[in-house]
Every structure is written in structure tokens, then in C-alpha cells.
Scaffold this active site. Structure first.
Site, PDB file in Angstrom:
ATOM      1  N   VAL A 104      17.801 -31.108  48.143  1.00  0.00           N
ATOM      2  CA  VAL A 104      18.481 -30.941  49.422  1.00  0.00           C
ATOM      3  C   VAL A 104      17.952 -32.022  50.353  1.00  0.00           C
ATOM      4  O   VAL A 104      16.746 -32.285  50.396  1.00  0.00           O
ATOM      5  CB  VAL A 104      18.215 -29.548  50.027  1.00  0.00           C
ATOM      6  N   CYS A 105      18.855 -32.696  51.059  1.00  0.00           N
ATOM      7  CA  CYS A 105      18.474 -33.656  52.086  1.00  0.00           C
ATOM      8  C   CYS A 105      17.601 -34.766  51.478  1.00  0.00           C
ATOM      9  O   CYS A 105      17.890 -35.285  50.404  1.00  0.00           O
ATOM     10  CB  CYS A 105      17.778 -32.909  53.221  1.00  0.00           C
ATOM     11  N   THR A 106      16.514 -35.107  52.153  1.00  0.00           N
ATOM     12  CA  THR A 106      15.677 -36.220  51.693  1.00  0.00           C
ATOM     13  C   THR A 106      14.802 -35.863  50.499  1.00  0.00           C
ATOM     14  O   THR A 106      14.060 -36.717  50.003  1.00  0.00           O
ATOM     15  CB  THR A 106      14.791 -36.740  52.835  1.00  0.00           C
ATOM     16  N   THR A 124      22.245 -37.728  50.108  1.00  0.00           N
ATOM     17  CA  THR A 124      21.116 -37.242  50.889  1.00  0.00           C
ATOM     18  C   THR A 124      21.601 -37.128  52.333  1.00  0.00           C
ATOM     19  O   THR A 124      22.796 -37.280  52.612  1.00  0.00           O
ATOM     20  CB  THR A 124      19.906 -38.189  50.746  1.00  0.00           C
TER      21      THR A 124
END
Length: 226
Positions: A104-106, A124
Site C-alpha cells: 500500500v502506498c510507498t 504507489t
């Protein structure tokens, strides 16, 4: 004896984690039939989140169960975690035995540092997508990107969409729809603007200048440091 129908889900926890990157998908995944959740960190000490409170791991790296689903959240702490050999080794070892490897995300950059995104399509948080080639990935403009058994998702709230998508793949659409209903995930945001594709340009540029230009520069420095 372990239930053969069980699905072991392991979340990586690290200082500076964005709590919703972890708690949003965890809230959906924990309701999947057969789900067993674990939160693994270097130690059992409380993990400071970006929200001003801490969370407690259930396992350290040595005692963590093997994941069927490995999930790597993001957060501003990713830049530091990239240089932690124990963390990267844990990701690589868990990924080798997992059915699904996700972020998830970074958190995508931690997968990349572990060598898991080379030649893969990925996404991302929008503020960092231009850095994905630094870990060998090709950016795909999507909220959720599936490339084989590797699933990456965009920033923060996309973790909930990712979790429901994965549940549908594993347990079927009806199971995912029931969980979505149970948690009343019926988004009706007050503004259309959760992504630069839709947000007013002035809002996007202001946020980039205040937060994400500097944060992306720090991430780039962490990714390119020896």
C-alpha cells in the site's frame, strides 16, 4: 494443527508507518473467511505511527508466521526502513513463501528494495510514482495494479480497495461484497479531488510544494544511496 482453509496475512510494521495503510486493509482482510492476521516488526516494542499514537506488533521477525498474503504498508518511515537490512531480509524471506505479495502506498519501495518489483508493473502514492523506475518497476496509472501475484496500490485509502479486490480474487465477489457492506464502505467524499487527475491544480501544486516535493526527494535519496 493449522486449518488448511486458513489464510495467514502478515503486515510489516515499522516506525513512521502510515496507520491507515495498515489498518484499512487489515479491517477488511480480517473479516475474510479463514483469515489469520499478524503484525510483524523488528521487536515487540510499540511502533510509532504517523498519527501520534503507537501500535503493538503481534510478532517479531523471528517469530512471525509464514505469510500466505504479505502486505507492506507505507509511510514517511519507509525512507529509513529502506536501509534496515533486517527489514529488507524479512520481506524477501516472507515473499519467497507467500502466495500474494502486496503493498500500500510507498510500501512499494520496500518491495522494490527487496528485489520484488524488477520488471513489474506497479503503482504507489501519486507523489512518488516517478520514483518507481529506481526499483526496476514500470509505473501503471491505476489505483490497484496486479502483476501476477504481486499487487500494489496507491496512497493510503486505496488500501481498502486493494483489500476488497484481493478478497474477491481469493474468496469470490460475494464474500468481498458482504465485507464491503459490513464495514459500510459506501464512499461519498465531500469533494471530488482525491487524486491530481481530479483535484484543482492549485490544491495539487500547493500540497506538492508543502509536503511531497521534499518527501519524494528524501525517498529518492534513500533509494539511490549506497
Amino acid at each position: 494443527m493449522t486449518d488448511p482453509a486458513a489464510t495467514q496475512i502478515v503486515f510489516l510494521l515499522f516506525p513512521g508507518i502510515t496507520q491507515l495503510d495498515f489498518t484499512a486493509p487489515a479491517q477488511a482482510l480480517c473479516r475474510m473467511p479463514g483469515a489469520l492476521l499478524a503484525g510483524a516488526a523488528k521487536s515487540l516494542d510499540p511502533i510509532a505511527t504517523d498519527s501520534g499514537f503507537s501500535i503493538l506488533p503481534t510478532h517479531d521477525f523471528a517469530s512471525s508466521p509464514q505469510a500466505d498474503i504479505l502486505c507492506i504498508p507505507g509511510g514517511h518511515g519507509v525512507a529509513e526502513a529502506l536501509h534496515d537490512a533486517a527489514t529488507i531480509d524479512f520481506i524477501a524471506r516472507q515473499a519467497a513463501g507467500a502466495t500474494w505479495v502486496t503493498s500500500v502506498c510507498t510500501g512499494a519501495f520496500l518491495l522494490g528494495r527487496a528485489g520484488l518489483l524488477t520488471g513489474k508493473r506497479a503503482t504507489t502514492h501519486w507523489g512518488y510514482t516517478h520514483l518507481l523506475p529506481l526499483v526496476g518497476a514500470t509505473y501503471e496509472h491505476a489505483r490497484i495494479v496486479e502483476d501476477g501475484t504481486i499487487v500494489t496500490s496507491g496512497g493510503v485509502t486505496s488500501g481498502l480497495d486493494f483489500a476488497l479486490t484481493l478478497i474477491a480474487s481469493i474468496r469470490g465477489d460475494a464474500a468481498a461484497q458482504a465485507i464491503q457492506l459490513a464495514i459500510e464502505y459506501d464512499p461519498a467524499p465531500p469533494f471530488v479531488g482525491g487524486h491530481p487527475d481530479h483535484a484543482p491544480a492549485a490544491v495539487t501544486e500547493g500540497l506538492k510544494a508543502r509536503v511531497y516535493d521534499g518527501a519524494a526527494a528524501r525517498m529518492a535519496a534513500a533509494l539511490t544511496a549506497p
